[in-house]
Structures are given as C-alpha cells and as structure tokens.
Design an enzyme around this catalytic site. Structure first.
Site, short mmCIF file in Angstrom:
data_model
loop_
_atom_site.label_atom_id
_atom_site.label_comp_id
_atom_site.label_asym_id
_atom_site.label_seq_id
_atom_site.Cartn_x
_atom_site.Cartn_y
_atom_site.Cartn_z
N CYS A 81 20.00 121.76 40.72
CA CYS A 81 19.65 120.20 42.01
C CYS A 81 20.86 121.43 43.17
O CYS A 81 20.65 120.80 43.91
CB CYS A 81 20.05 119.70 41.52
SG CYS A 81 18.55 119.03 40.52
N ASP B 101 59.50 120.57 55.44
CA ASP B 101 58.88 119.31 56.14
C ASP B 101 59.66 119.28 57.52
O ASP B 101 59.13 118.34 58.21
CB ASP B 101 60.24 118.05 55.73
CG ASP B 101 61.35 118.52 56.37
OD1 ASP B 101 62.11 119.56 56.49
OD2 ASP B 101 62.30 117.34 56.47
N ASP C 227 59.12 125.28 59.44
CA ASP C 227 58.45 126.35 57.93
C ASP C 227 57.14 125.93 58.02
O ASP C 227 56.52 125.99 56.62
CB ASP C 227 59.31 124.32 57.30
CG ASP C 227 60.61 124.02 57.04
OD1 ASP C 227 60.89 124.90 56.74
OD2 ASP C 227 61.11 122.59 57.05
N ASP D 87 62.52 125.05 51.50
CA ASP D 87 63.72 124.60 52.94
C ASP D 87 64.76 123.98 52.56
O ASP D 87 64.83 123.14 51.11
CB ASP D 87 63.12 123.94 54.21
CG ASP D 87 63.58 123.64 54.92
OD1 ASP D 87 64.47 124.50 55.45
OD2 ASP D 87 63.01 122.42 55.36
#
Length: 748
Positions: free
Chosen positions: A27, A637, A641, A433
C-alpha cells in the site's frame, strides 16, 4: 535554555497528508507512486506506522490534485493537522457515547468463529462433535461478508489500480476457502457430515482483525513520547494587562504580554523572567533531571514546570513557535520520515504480492498434478495466500524509528530525520570542537602582559574597545575585566571580523588587530623575546593567547598579549571515555593554538588534535577522515563549526550554541552535556539493531512459512495466526526500545 533553539529547529516538510486505508508495505508503494505521478511533485514518502505522506511539491500543485490521486489509488487522504494541546475542561461530543469500542468487531468475529473452531479444539480431548453444515454457513457468512467487508473493498480498489496488497491476499484466500465449503455443502447435502472449510475462512478473518487491532494498540504506544510532549502544552495563560490578571486561551496571548506563573504551574509561553525567582523543571524538554534556577533576565520555555516561586514572564514566543512547539514538529518530522534501509523493503514490496499470487497458483497446479486432489490443492494455495501478507515488512522500520526518536527526545536528544538516526549507528570517529563543546565556553581573562612602551591598562582599554560589539566568549571576558577595572573603552571604528583569526578596527585613529598566532604570522608581527616566552608558557598550561597588534606606516608592532583560561565541562572526560568504550575514535578540531588545544586533549584522553584551524580547515579535516573510510560525527556549537557539521556524516550541535550550528546539524543535544554524544550514537545503534531484527523476522515468517504452506504442512487457520502474529511481534519488538535509558543517568 538558549533561545537560539527556537529558530534552529526545522519545520515540517512541505505538505503532509494523513492517509487512510493502508494495510501493508505494498500500500505504501502504491500511494507513493500515485503521488509521484501528479505533475509538480518532486518527491513523496509514505510511512505505514504513522499513516502519513510527506510530499515535496511546487506551489502550483493543489491539495485537491494530491488527494484525488490518492483516492484514485484506492485510499483516503486529508491534510495532516499539527498536534494541538487539549483544551482543559473540554468534553467529548455527546454522540461519542453511542460509538462502539474499537474491539467490538474483533469480539463479534470471535464469537461467531468459536463454534466453528470447537471441533478442532475438542478433538485432542477425544470429543468428536461438529456443527451441521448449514449452521456453519450461517455463522461464517456474516464474518466473511460483513466483518470482512473491509478486505473486499480494499482488495478490489487495489486490483482496479493494477496492484496488490494484504487485503487482496486475504480476500482471495478466504473467498476460496468459503467458496470451496459452499460447493462441498451443496454437493454432499443429505449425504451425512463432510469436512468443510468455513472455520478456516472465518478464523483467518478473525485472526487478521485481531492482529490489526493489537497492531493499532501497539502503534499508539510508539508515539508515547510525542503524546507526553503534547501533554506539556498549557491551553491557557494568566496574562497581566492594565493591572489586571486575565485567564486567556493561548491563541489570545500576544508577543510582549506579561504572563504570571504561580508555583506548581506549567509555563505557558517562551519568555524572559521580569520578576521573581524559582526553580524550573525542564526534564521532558531538555532531559535535564534536576530543576534549573531561574531569576530576573533568565529565559524560560513553555511547557516547563515552575517550582516554588512565582514568576512574571515577558512573552517572546507562543504556540507552535515556542521551543516545545518546534521540538514536537521536529519529532513528528523524524517519525514520519523514511530511513534509507526502508528502500530495500520498498523494492521487495513492489514485487511481493505478484510473486505470492504466482506461488499460490503454482501450489494449486502442483498439488493437482501431484495427486489430483483439487480440494487439498485449493486449501494449500489458500494457506500460501494468507501467510504471505506483507504487513510486518511495512512496519519493521518505521515502528523502530518512531520509538527510537521518541525515547531519544525524552532524554534531550533531538534527531531531525530517520537518515541521521540510521547513519549515527555506524559512526567510527567523533570530531569535537573545543570551546563551548568540551569546555564551559565562559573563559576568563587570566593574564595580561604588555610590551615595552605600553601599559597593561592601555592594553586592556584598547582590546576592550575592539571587543565592545562582539558576542564571542573571549570578547565577553575582555569587556567584563575592563568593567571590573573601571576602564572606559572608547568606540572603535571600521570593525571587521577575521574568521578564525580575530578582528581589526580603528581606535582613536590607530589601526589595531586582536587575534591568534595565525593572525600575527599573517601580519608578520613578531613578539619580543619576553612576550614569546610568556606565550609559550601560558599555552603549555592550556590557556589561549591573543595578540594585540598595531599596524602603522612603519610596520606592525605587538602591543601585548592577553591569555584566557576556560574550564572543562565536568562530564567531558566521561564523554570521551564513553566513546572510547564504544570503540569510537576521538579527534579535536580547534581554532585555538596548538598548545592550549593539546593540553585540553591530554586531560580528556583525546587521541588526535588539529589546531589551530580555520572553519574551512575543520571541514577539510572532516572530509579527510571520511576519505580514509571513517564514518564521522562532528560535534560543535559555534558559527565556525557549521562547515564541519555540514561536511560530516552526522552533525551534532549543542542547543546552547548558535542558530547556524543547529540549523546545519542533524542531531541537536538539548543540554550542553557532551555525554549525550555517546548516548545519541548508542540509541542509534539500538534502534538500527531493532530494525534489522524486525526485518529478519518479517522476512523469516515468509521464507519459512510460504514453503511450509505450499507443502501442505500449514492449515489456513495456522497460516492466518502466524501472519497476524508477525505484525504484532514486529511492533512489540520495536516497543522494547522504550526501556532504553542513557548510561549517564546512572553515573551522575
């Protein structure tokens, strides 16, 4: 919580439709094909578990065209309505009391089928008893054509569309058994008791109905985490306007309104505390187990539970635009998405039903040729049709994805799509980082040393002037120190950011630059021996060093250095150790100097350090790791980055970071705990293992069951039970993921 999250989380895909009438993987494929035939549709993905279709289409595509295409394929479609909070005090419509419970059709089918099954159940006890043939017909007929009408309707629509699905197989199989019984009843009427197959047709329909009911109940449990998030949405807010407090529906609250939050109440909006102090429980939003202190100026999220103090909150976001609203959309989007491994199932489903019909025909002809007993041949062919229903195949992947993303979200790990969840299980290297990811990101100015001819006071004043407009953590450390020392920094002119190196500008007509070793090298500025020696010593201690450089007609001169110290996050070492325990290598990519980065890496046990690196260099380092055959997750963050997050196989952003980082990443960690990196990979591994287990069992049922049915070793009743059990077992296996908990919960 960072307000950046409110803008970073992605919205739902272009168009989402609720699909009705799907029963199996075939389906799903048919609905997708129907949507893709609509001019202007670029992509379509259908999820059996959520019964939703995600359609990417141009603005010229009308909703009516999409729903019409789905209706032509034999299914129902409507626009998917985003989840909304229940209104407190609302009651169900009056006519709901007249509605029968969901299980009524299963119970009625069971009651009608049980007398037909009694002879089979009593035989092992030595009791021989059988209903008369006409009584069997009377009991089996309503099961076949009333309670089983759904299979005929859906099967007919599938056949009319030139495709096959589970309903078609059930309708064909049970009709063959029912028709054979009618023939035998009429042929042998008046000639004593004969064996009929009404119990087989009725039992298969009853078992399939039971299986679908159990499956629906289990599927509802897969969305438990999403329902828990929705339950956090308050329906009203107490708003202070013109000196009065009014209880208003959320829809009537405006940005800028002052909302009063009493002790013990849920916060109704995203906002900023104007008055009061309290502790706020954000567990279901961030996964943080302990309440968080809130005071004037702090940000709060809608849905969080206020503690002991009253708060006055200025409204910054409401409804769907709150952090909670965006989280819910994100989880819904991930649960509705289709994992890459599902493409294997789709390819199998495309040919599954036609192959089963062919095998059933071969079984029929083979038995007739073997012993000439067309009655036995038909019964065996019916068993092949019944056991081969591909329900479990269609549910194997999406149910595991739904439970995995839901349980991850409840622990503060937001996974944007199914592809990220699937890819994360294979991560072999994690690149971190440093600042703000492994460290607190709140450095302090720990040391100042001016060059000959410059005082430390002048050095700090000039550096603060350059940093006044910057939000960088190092800039805040400089301006905070300058304010503490009572210095008044002048206004800087012509400020220019130098990505990955620092910044420059004019202060009182002097062209100044403040930045890293790389910047000093690019400007050909060489520090005096005393400054160089001090910088080396500070960097060995893990501190970051910035140089203040003046550019004049006579050349460049270094006015002094500023050293910054940052604190490692308490859980950083445990995070790295956990990754190593999972067999994952760790790498640090930092824009800081090599000495400071290496010092942090040594403390944490990180094996490889690349420093100092520009944003583009971070992305290149990630690509180099991938070129070596590594599956790389990048954790960061900051804006710098973002290129590396995009270059990685899996980007993981801290919610405490910037908008850009979270927009780019596939996984967002709702709190700045690096241990969640390992937990995200771990929950991905558990989910992927469940997907493989489900697919194994879904295929195993058919690989083992079809040959047994074709050889006459499975009756239609047993085949129906096995088929129904396969779907329920797949969903139940996926639900075991709900027991997953982060290891960090036990190590705090």
């Amino acid at each position: 919580m960072s307000t950046a999250l409110a803008n970073a989380l992605t919205h739902a895909p272009d168009i989402q439709l609720q699909i009705g009438g799907m029963t199996c993987a075939s389906c799903v494929l048919r609905v997708e094909k129907a949507l893709l035939k609509v001019p202007g549709v670029a992509a379509a993905s259908v999820n059996l578990a959520t019964e939703r279709a995600t359609v990417q289409a141009g603005p010229e595509v009308a909703l009516d065209a999409l729903t019409a295409a789905i209706a032509k394929a034999g299914y129902e479609a409507s626009v998917y309505q985003d989840s909304a909070p229940a209104v407190e005090g609302s009651e169900a419509p009056a006519d709901d009391a007249l509605h029968l419970p969901e299980w009524w059709h299963v119970a009625l089918a069971g009651a009608l089928t049980l007398p037909l099954m009694l002879p089979m159940l009593l035989a092992p006890l030595g009791i021989e008893w059988m209903l008369g043939g006409w009584w069997q017909l009377a009991l089996a007929t309503p099961v076949q054509f009333w309670l089983g009408a759904r299979f005929y309707i859906a099967g007919f629509k599938a056949a009319r569309a030139g495709a096959g699905n589970m309903d078609l197989l059930v309708a064909l199989g049970t009709s063959a058994a029912y028709g054979l019984s009618i023939y035998l009843l009429l042929r042998h009427a008046g000639h004593g008791m004969m064996h009929l197959y009404f119990e087989a047709s009725a039992a298969v329909i009853t078992l399939v109905l039971l299986g679908k009911w159990l499956e629906a109940r289990a599927k509802r449990q897969t969305t438990a985490a999403l329902r828990a998030l929705n339950a956090l949405r308050p329906s009203t807010a107490r708003v202070r306007r013109d000196g009065q407090e009014l209880d208003l529906p959320i829809a009537q609250v405006r940005i800028g309104d002052q909302v009063v939050v009493r002790p013990g109440e849920r916060i109704a909006v995203d906002g900023q505390v104007l008055e009061g102090r309290s502790h706020v429980d954000e567990a279901l939003i961030t996964g943080e187990s302990l309440p968080v202190a809130k005071e004037v100026g702090a940000r709060v999220s809608g849905g969080a539970l206020n503690g002991e103090g009253a708060l006055l909150v200025k409204t910054l976001a409401i409804g769907a635009e709150t952090t909670l609203g965006r989280i819910i959309r994100l989880v819904e989007s991930a649960q509705a998405a289709k994992a890459p491994i599902q493409r294997i199932v789709d390819r199998v489903s495309a040919i599954f039903v036609p192959v089963v019909l062919g095998l059933a025909l071969l079984t029929l002809l083979g038995w007739i040729f073997y012993n000439g007993d067309w009655e036995q041949a038909l019964v065996n062919a019916v068993s092949v049709l019944v056991i081969a229903c591909p329900c479990a195949l269609g549910l194997a992947t999406p149910t595991a994805i739904m439970v995995g993303t839901g349980v991850a979200a409840s622990h503060g790990i937001l996974i944007k799509d199914a592809q990220a969840l699937e890819l994360a299980h294979g991560v072999t290297t994690v690149a971190f980082d440093k600042t703000g990811t492994l460290t607190e990101g709140h450095p302090r100015l720990s040391h100042l040393q001016a060059a000959d001819g410059t005082s430390e006071r002048e050095l700090l004043t000039l550096a603060a002037a350059l940093q006044r407009q910057s939000e960088h953590p190092l800039a805040r450390a400089v301006t905070t120190r300058a304010q503490a020392d009572g210095l008044q920094a002048p206004e800087a002119q012509d400020l220019q950011a130098l990505p990955g190196r620092g910044l420059q500008g004019r202060v009182d007509g002097r062209l100044l630059s403040l930045g890293s070793d790389r910047l000093a090298q690019e400007l050909h500025a060489t520090p005096a021996a005393a400054l160089a020696e001090a910088a080396g010593r500070l960097q060995e201690q893990g501190q970051s060093v910035s140089w203040l450089i003046e550019q004049a007609a006579g050349g460049q001169s270094i006015l002094g250095l500023l050293a910054f110290g940052d604190t490692l996050k308490p859980s950083a070492a445990k995070a790295v150790a956990r990754l190593h325990a999972l067999g994952i290598a760790t790498v640090m990519l930092s824009g800081d100097n090599l000495g400071a980065a290496s010092a942090v890496a040594r403390q944490l046990g990180i094996q490889t350090v690349h420093a100092p690196v520009l944003p583009a260099d971070k992305a290149a380092a990630v690509q180099a790791l991938r070129a070596q055959g590594q599956v790389v997750a990048m954790v960061g963050d900051g804006i710098n980055d973002a290129p590396a997050l995009a270059a990685a196989d899996v980007g993981i952003a801290m919610a405490s970071g910037t908008d850009v980082a979270m927009e780019t990443a596939a996984i967002t960690l709702m709190r700045g705990d690096p241990r969640l990196v390992a937990e995200a990979i771990h929950v991905s591994r558990r989910t992927y293992a469940k997907i493989k287990q489900n697919l194994f069992w879904a295929f195993a049922y058919n690989v083992v069951g079809i040959p047994l049915a074709a050889l006459g070793l499975l009756s239609p009743v047993i085949a129906g039970a096995a088929m129904a059990f396969s779907s329920v077992s797949v969903v139940s296996n996926a639900l075991l993921l709900k027991r997953w908990k982060p290891e960090s919960d036990n190590s705090d």
